[in-house]
Design an enzyme around this catalytic site. Structure first.
Site, PDB file in Angstrom:
ATOM      1  N   PRO A  61      10.320 -31.114  13.313  1.00 37.67           N
ATOM      2  CA  PRO A  61      10.633 -30.370  12.085  1.00 37.67           C
ATOM      3  C   PRO A  61       9.435 -29.631  11.484  1.00 37.67           C
ATOM      4  O   PRO A  61       8.916 -29.982  10.424  1.00 37.67           O
ATOM      5  CB  PRO A  61      11.146 -31.465  11.152  1.00 37.67           C
ATOM      6  CG  PRO A  61      10.393 -32.693  11.576  1.00 37.67           C
ATOM      7  CD  PRO A  61      10.260 -32.558  13.083  1.00 37.67           C
ATOM      8  N   CYS A  62       9.025 -28.578  12.179  1.00 31.88           N
ATOM      9  CA  CYS A  62       7.845 -27.843  11.744  1.00 31.88           C
ATOM     10  C   CYS A  62       8.021 -27.205  10.369  1.00 31.88           C
ATOM     11  O   CYS A  62       7.032 -26.912   9.696  1.00 31.88           O
ATOM     12  CB  CYS A  62       7.427 -26.813  12.776  1.00 31.88           C
ATOM     13  SG  CYS A  62       8.694 -25.622  13.197  1.00 31.88           S
ATOM     14  N   PHE A  63       9.260 -27.032   9.928  1.00 33.98           N
ATOM     15  CA  PHE A  63       9.484 -26.447   8.603  1.00 33.98           C
ATOM     16  C   PHE A  63       8.976 -27.362   7.486  1.00 33.98           C
ATOM     17  O   PHE A  63       8.801 -26.924   6.353  1.00 33.98           O
ATOM     18  CB  PHE A  63      10.975 -26.112   8.393  1.00 33.98           C
ATOM     19  CG  PHE A  63      11.875 -27.311   8.301  1.00 33.98           C
ATOM     20  CD1 PHE A  63      12.150 -27.895   7.071  1.00 33.98           C
ATOM     21  CD2 PHE A  63      12.453 -27.850   9.437  1.00 33.98           C
ATOM     22  CE1 PHE A  63      12.985 -29.003   6.985  1.00 33.98           C
ATOM     23  CE2 PHE A  63      13.289 -28.949   9.363  1.00 33.98           C
ATOM     24  CZ  PHE A  63      13.556 -29.532   8.127  1.00 33.98           C
TER      25      PHE A  63
END
Length: 104
Positions: A55-57
């Site tokens: 989940p790079c966001f």
């Protein structure tokens, strides 16, 4: 046993950021084992091979600002994804005192 490369170490840390929390590039670098990797974290997230599970966001800069170069739909998409998890933005920033992951 093979050593993990820097991107793999970074992805391992990013996978651990809980729902509704954020981490900073510097924090990810420290937890991945090298405090000088902040830019490497950015590069790794930009080429994230599995955004559904990494989940790079949930990674923002040290001021709580989303990435202007968010690779998976742009900055507005990153804000939307975080807001969907209950993370609030004030003047374009996440309140790190409220939403910063403690790294555990």
């Amino acid at each position: 046993m093979m050593m993990k490369n820097s991107f793999e170490l970074i992805y391992d840390v990013v996978r651990r950021i809980p729902y509704g929390k954020v981490a900073t590039y510097g924090q990810i670098a420290m937890l991945a084992g090298n405090p000088h990797w902040s830019r490497v974290v950015g590069y790794a997230l930009h080429v994230n091979p599995d955004p559904e599970h990494i989940p790079c966001f949930r990674v923002v800069n040290r001021y709580g600002e989303p990435s202007s170069a968010f690779a998976f739909g742009g900055v507005n998409e990153q804000i939307t994804l975080l807001q969907n998890e209950g993370v609030e933005f004030i003047d374009g920033r996440v309140d790190l005192s409220k939403y910063l992951w403690d790294g555990r």
